[in-house]
Scaffold this motif. Structure first.
Motif, PDB file in Angstrom:
ATOM      1  N   ARG A   5       0.875  -1.179   0.000  1.00 30.68           N
ATOM      2  CA  ARG A   5       0.000   0.000   0.000  1.00 30.68           C
ATOM      3  C   ARG A   5       0.905   1.219   0.000  1.00 30.68           C
ATOM      4  O   ARG A   5       1.819   1.306   0.823  1.00 30.68           O
ATOM      5  N   ILE A   6       0.642   2.154  -0.902  1.00 26.13           N
ATOM      6  CA  ILE A   6       1.421   3.385  -0.981  1.00 26.13           C
ATOM      7  C   ILE A   6       0.454   4.552  -0.873  1.00 26.13           C
ATOM      8  O   ILE A   6      -0.514   4.640  -1.629  1.00 26.13           O
ATOM      9  N   ASP A  17       2.219   6.165 -10.222  1.00 21.80           N
ATOM     10  CA  ASP A  17       2.746   5.046 -10.990  1.00 21.80           C
ATOM     11  C   ASP A  17       4.248   4.897 -10.765  1.00 21.80           C
ATOM     12  O   ASP A  17       4.751   3.780 -10.604  1.00 21.80           O
ATOM     13  N   GLY A  20       4.843   3.343  -7.368  1.00 18.26           N
ATOM     14  CA  GLY A  20       4.547   1.916  -7.399  1.00 18.26           C
ATOM     15  C   GLY A  20       5.624   1.118  -8.107  1.00 18.26           C
ATOM     16  O   GLY A  20       6.041   0.052  -7.635  1.00 18.26           O
ATOM     17  N   GLN A  21       6.113   1.639  -9.225  1.00 23.69           N
ATOM     18  CA  GLN A  21       7.153   0.928  -9.962  1.00 23.69           C
ATOM     19  C   GLN A  21       8.469   0.916  -9.193  1.00 23.69           C
ATOM     20  O   GLN A  21       9.185  -0.087  -9.186  1.00 23.69           O
ATOM     21  N   GLN A  24       8.118  -1.728  -6.508  1.00 25.53           N
ATOM     22  CA  GLN A  24       8.150  -3.056  -7.129  1.00 25.53           C
ATOM     23  C   GLN A  24       9.570  -3.423  -7.548  1.00 25.53           C
ATOM     24  O   GLN A  24      10.031  -4.539  -7.300  1.00 25.53           O
ATOM     25  N   ARG A  38       2.940  -8.468  -8.677  1.00 26.08           N
ATOM     26  CA  ARG A  38       2.725  -7.074  -8.289  1.00 26.08           C
ATOM     27  C   ARG A  38       1.308  -6.913  -7.777  1.00 26.08           C
ATOM     28  O   ARG A  38       0.343  -7.009  -8.549  1.00 26.08           O
ATOM     29  N   GLN A  40      -0.549  -4.085  -5.538  1.00 15.85           N
ATOM     30  CA  GLN A  40      -0.380  -2.771  -4.930  1.00 15.85           C
ATOM     31  C   GLN A  40      -1.693  -2.003  -4.888  1.00 15.85           C
ATOM     32  O   GLN A  40      -2.518  -2.131  -5.793  1.00 15.85           O
ATOM     33  N   LEU A  42      -2.410   2.001  -4.657  1.00 17.01           N
ATOM     34  CA  LEU A  42      -1.771   3.316  -4.706  1.00 17.01           C
ATOM     35  C   LEU A  42      -2.841   4.370  -4.443  1.00 17.01           C
ATOM     36  O   LEU A  42      -3.828   4.443  -5.183  1.00 17.01           O
TER      37      LEU A  42
END
Length: 137
Positions: A5-6, A17, A20-21, A24, A38, A40, A42
């Motif tokens: 969780r971001i 994005d 998240g990348q 990851q 993956r 997630q 966001l």
């Protein structure tokens, strides 16, 4: 297969994005997570209808570019490996979004195989008909 969780202030899809990348890629590089694993959530907070609260805990002054990263994963990684993960997340987030490393807050929560269901109401890592780990007949 960590679940991430971001939460970040701002709702810019490109920044979310990139965050998240970055996380990851850090998981793949440091923990050997398969790139396709993956999972997630966001969330960008606009500061009005939703926001983040933060202080200067341990003398680390935060500002409006603060990012909270919560990683849930199966137990078993060493403290050193977790430290490497934290550094890599902070470094990649800084590199890709300009967010100062002091603004990247990471937490790790660990659990066991039975704590995961990937669908169909099953605990795929710990099927009901399997003998619990650590027991013998």
């Amino acid at each position: 297969m960590p679940f991430v969780r971001i939460d970040a202030l701002g709702t810019d899809p490109a920044r979310l994005d990139a965050l998240g990348q970055a996380v990851q890629d850090a998981l793949v590089e440091t923990l050997g997570v398969p790139p396709e694993d993956r999972f997630q959530v966001l969330t960008g907070h606009d500061g009005t209808t939703s926001t983040l609260r933060y202080g200067d805990h341990l003398g680390l002054r935060k500002d409006e570019s603060v990012v909270f990263v919560a990683v849930t994963m199966r137990a078993g990684r060493s403290p050193g490996l977790k430290r490497t993960l934290y550094r890599r997340i902070a470094g990649l987030v800084h590199e890709r979004t300009g967010t100062a490393p002091r603004n990247v807050v990471v937490t790790v929560t660990e659990n066991t195989s039975v704590d995961w269901s990937f669908g169909d109401g099953e605990a795929q890592y710990a099927p009901a008909d399997a003998e619990p780990a650590g027991t013998s007949s």
